[in-house]
Design a protein around this motif. Structure first.
Motif, PDB file in Angstrom:
ATOM      1  N   LEU A 181       0.834  -1.207   0.000  1.00 36.74           N
ATOM      2  CA  LEU A 181       0.000   0.000   0.000  1.00 36.74           C
ATOM      3  C   LEU A 181       0.870   1.259   0.000  1.00 36.74           C
ATOM      4  N   GLU A 182       1.928   1.240   0.800  1.00 41.33           N
ATOM      5  CA  GLU A 182       2.825   2.407   0.868  1.00 41.33           C
ATOM      6  C   GLU A 182       3.525   2.646  -0.472  1.00 41.33           C
ATOM      7  N   GLU A 183       3.920   1.548  -1.135  1.00 38.39           N
ATOM      8  CA  GLU A 183       4.577   1.672  -2.446  1.00 38.39           C
ATOM      9  C   GLU A 183       3.612   2.224  -3.495  1.00 38.39           C
ATOM     10  N   LEU A 184       2.370   1.708  -3.488  1.00 41.62           N
ATOM     11  CA  LEU A 184       1.361   2.200  -4.437  1.00 41.62           C
ATOM     12  C   LEU A 184       1.056   3.675  -4.188  1.00 41.62           C
ATOM     13  N   CYS A 185       1.004   4.043  -2.924  1.00 43.07           N
ATOM     14  CA  CYS A 185       0.726   5.429  -2.558  1.00 43.07           C
ATOM     15  C   CYS A 185       1.848   6.342  -3.062  1.00 43.07           C
ATOM     16  N   ALA A 186       3.084   5.908  -2.891  1.00 41.67           N
ATOM     17  CA  ALA A 186       4.228   6.704  -3.356  1.00 41.67           C
ATOM     18  C   ALA A 186       4.183   6.875  -4.882  1.00 41.67           C
ATOM     19  N   GLU A 187       3.802   5.807  -5.593  1.00 42.47           N
ATOM     20  CA  GLU A 187       3.694   5.896  -7.056  1.00 42.47           C
ATOM     21  C   GLU A 187       2.583   6.864  -7.456  1.00 42.47           C
ATOM     22  N   GLY A 188       1.466   6.801  -6.729  1.00 46.59           N
ATOM     23  CA  GLY A 188       0.365   7.721  -7.009  1.00 46.59           C
ATOM     24  C   GLY A 188       0.755   9.168  -6.769  1.00 46.59           C
ATOM     25  N   GLU A 189       1.505   9.402  -5.688  1.00 49.45           N
ATOM     26  CA  GLU A 189       1.976  10.763  -5.379  1.00 49.45           C
ATOM     27  C   GLU A 189       2.912  11.272  -6.481  1.00 49.45           C
ATOM     28  N   ARG A 190       3.752  10.373  -7.007  1.00 50.33           N
ATOM     29  CA  ARG A 190       4.651  10.769  -8.097  1.00 50.33           C
ATOM     30  C   ARG A 190       3.856  11.118  -9.350  1.00 50.33           C
ATOM     31  N   ALA A 191       2.804  10.347  -9.627  1.00 47.52           N
ATOM     32  CA  ALA A 191       1.964  10.624 -10.806  1.00 47.52           C
ATOM     33  C   ALA A 191       1.300  11.997 -10.680  1.00 47.52           C
ATOM     34  N   VAL A 192       0.794  12.304  -9.492  1.00 45.58           N
ATOM     35  CA  VAL A 192       0.156  13.607  -9.266  1.00 45.58           C
ATOM     36  C   VAL A 192       1.175  14.730  -9.442  1.00 45.58           C
ATOM     37  N   ALA A 193       2.368  14.528  -8.887  1.00 47.49           N
ATOM     38  CA  ALA A 193       3.417  15.551  -8.988  1.00 47.49           C
ATOM     39  C   ALA A 193       3.805  15.809 -10.447  1.00 47.49           C
ATOM     40  N   ALA A 194       3.742  14.766 -11.270  1.00 46.57           N
ATOM     41  CA  ALA A 194       4.092  14.880 -12.694  1.00 46.57           C
ATOM     42  C   ALA A 194       2.891  15.294 -13.545  1.00 46.57           C
ATOM     43  N   ASP A 195       1.738  15.544 -12.907  1.00 51.53           N
ATOM     44  CA  ASP A 195       0.491  15.867 -13.603  1.00 51.53           C
ATOM     45  C   ASP A 195       0.110  14.782 -14.617  1.00 51.53           C
ATOM     46  N   ASP A 196       0.383  13.534 -14.223  1.00 51.21           N
ATOM     47  CA  ASP A 196       0.054  12.365 -15.052  1.00 51.21           C
ATOM     48  C   ASP A 196      -1.316  11.848 -14.594  1.00 51.21           C
ATOM     49  N   VAL A 197      -2.377  12.392 -15.191  1.00 53.42           N
ATOM     50  CA  VAL A 197      -3.731  12.065 -14.733  1.00 53.42           C
ATOM     51  C   VAL A 197      -4.043  10.583 -14.947  1.00 53.42           C
ATOM     52  N   ASP A 198      -3.717  10.067 -16.136  1.00 53.12           N
ATOM     53  CA  ASP A 198      -3.989   8.648 -16.398  1.00 53.12           C
ATOM     54  C   ASP A 198      -3.241   7.759 -15.421  1.00 53.12           C
ATOM     55  N   GLY A 199      -2.004   8.117 -15.116  1.00 56.48           N
ATOM     56  CA  GLY A 199      -1.210   7.354 -14.150  1.00 56.48           C
ATOM     57  C   GLY A 199      -1.815   7.407 -12.758  1.00 56.48           C
ATOM     58  N   ALA A 200      -2.277   8.594 -12.359  1.00 54.04           N
ATOM     59  CA  ALA A 200      -2.890   8.749 -11.035  1.00 54.04           C
ATOM     60  C   ALA A 200      -4.187   7.947 -10.929  1.00 54.04           C
ATOM     61  N   VAL A 201      -4.982   7.947 -12.004  1.00 58.45           N
ATOM     62  CA  VAL A 201      -6.231   7.180 -12.018  1.00 58.45           C
ATOM     63  C   VAL A 201      -5.926   5.686 -11.901  1.00 58.45           C
ATOM     64  N   ALA A 202      -4.929   5.231 -12.663  1.00 54.18           N
ATOM     65  CA  ALA A 202      -4.553   3.815 -12.629  1.00 54.18           C
ATOM     66  C   ALA A 202      -4.030   3.414 -11.252  1.00 54.18           C
ATOM     67  N   MET A 203      -3.199   4.261 -10.645  1.00 54.15           N
ATOM     68  CA  MET A 203      -2.649   3.943  -9.320  1.00 54.15           C
ATOM     69  C   MET A 203      -3.748   3.989  -8.255  1.00 54.15           C
ATOM     70  N   ASN A 204      -4.709   4.907  -8.411  1.00 49.88           N
ATOM     71  CA  ASN A 204      -5.837   4.968  -7.482  1.00 49.88           C
ATOM     72  C   ASN A 204      -6.614   3.655  -7.519  1.00 49.88           C
ATOM     73  N   ALA A 205      -6.855   3.144  -8.738  1.00 49.69           N
ATOM     74  CA  ALA A 205      -7.577   1.875  -8.887  1.00 49.69           C
ATOM     75  C   ALA A 205      -6.783   0.731  -8.254  1.00 49.69           C
ATOM     76  N   ARG A 206      -5.463   0.719  -8.470  1.00 52.08           N
ATOM     77  CA  ARG A 206      -4.623  -0.354  -7.905  1.00 52.08           C
ATOM     78  C   ARG A 206      -4.572  -0.282  -6.376  1.00 52.08           C
ATOM     79  N   PHE A 207      -4.529   0.943  -5.844  1.00 50.95           N
ATOM     80  CA  PHE A 207      -4.503   1.120  -4.385  1.00 50.95           C
ATOM     81  C   PHE A 207      -5.784   0.561  -3.757  1.00 50.95           C
ATOM     82  N   HIS A 208      -6.924   0.926  -4.341  1.00 54.82           N
ATOM     83  CA  HIS A 208      -8.198   0.455  -3.796  1.00 54.82           C
ATOM     84  C   HIS A 208      -8.359  -1.059  -3.993  1.00 54.82           C
ATOM     85  N   ALA A 209      -7.855  -1.568  -5.121  1.00 50.81           N
ATOM     86  CA  ALA A 209      -7.918  -3.017  -5.361  1.00 50.81           C
ATOM     87  C   ALA A 209      -7.077  -3.774  -4.336  1.00 50.81           C
ATOM     88  N   LYS A 210      -5.946  -3.194  -3.953  1.00 49.56           N
ATOM     89  CA  LYS A 210      -5.076  -3.847  -2.958  1.00 49.56           C
ATOM     90  C   LYS A 210      -5.765  -3.893  -1.596  1.00 49.56           C
TER      91      LYS A 210
END
Length: 214
Positions: free
Chosen positions: A110-139
């Motif tokens: 969960l912590e690793e997925l959260c860090a990846e999601g934070e990186r996506a947001v910082a990079a303004d990668d909306v598709d990446g953030a959406v995908a990581m959000n789905a993976r976080f909730h799935a986990k």
């Protein structure tokens, strides 16, 4: 749009490709879907496209209108509200069960997925953030360990992504702050706190969807 590999039932893979384009909003709500154009983009004949559109129509992703053709479904506010309300119920129970059952390995993921999601947001990668959000909730759903709950959540997951995409940038960093709070509650094995944080988190998404620019 990538050409499809040949192996496997073609109509199923055309269906999956079109559904992905709809849920990521590459094909926009209300957009006219022309069979010949889609077939050309995907490198297939029109028949599997026609079959995929019929299946997507049955499932409510596409509207087939007599004499007009196929259009990406435009969800009503009520449809979105009903789905996101059900999502809140499922996710809140998943968070409670995850707090009861999760081990250190699961929390690390969960912590690793959260860090990846934070990186996506910082990079303004909306598709990446959406995908990581789905993976976080799935986990979290996986850590909950309830197969029936997971099956129900999987049924709504695609539509959650569909509704989440247009508000992902607005939710942005705050969404991942809330994810960090969730991880803390699950780590502390605090079932009540995990439930409350998840309920508030999913409600924020529901409200943001309704407040989005139409």
């Amino acid at each position: 749009m990538p050409k499809l590999e040949r192996p496997g039932p073609l109509r199923d893979r055309v269906y999956e490709a079109l559904l992905e384009l709809i849920t990521t909003r590459a094909l926009r709500p209300g957009q006219h879907l022309v069979e010949s154009e889609l077939a050309g983009h995907l490198g297939v004949s029109r028949q599997p496209v026609r079959e995929a559109l019929q299946r997507l129509n049955t499932e409510g992703w596409v509207d087939l209108r007599p004499a007009q053709g196929a259009f990406v479904h435009e969800p009503t506010e009520e449809e979105a509200d009903q789905l996101l309300t059900v999502r809140t119920l499922l996710e809140a129970e998943a968070a409670r069960l995850a707090a009861a059952n999760a081990g250190t390995a699961g929390i690390t993921v969960l912590e690793e997925l959260c860090a990846e999601g934070e990186r996506a947001v910082a990079a303004d990668d909306v598709d990446g953030a959406v995908a990581m959000n789905a993976r976080f909730h799935a986990k979290i759903m996986e850590l909950a360990g309830n197969a029936v709950l997971a099956e129900l959540a999987a049924q709504v997951d695609r539509r959650v992504r569909w509704y989440y995409t247009p508000v992902a940038r607005r939710r942005g960093h705050q969404s991942w702050v809330e994810h960090r709070d969730l991880i803390a509650a699950i780590s502390a094995r605090d079932e009540q706190r995990a439930t409350e944080v998840m309920r508030a988190h999913t409600e924020h998404t529901r409200k943001t969807y309704h407040e989005r620019e139409k």
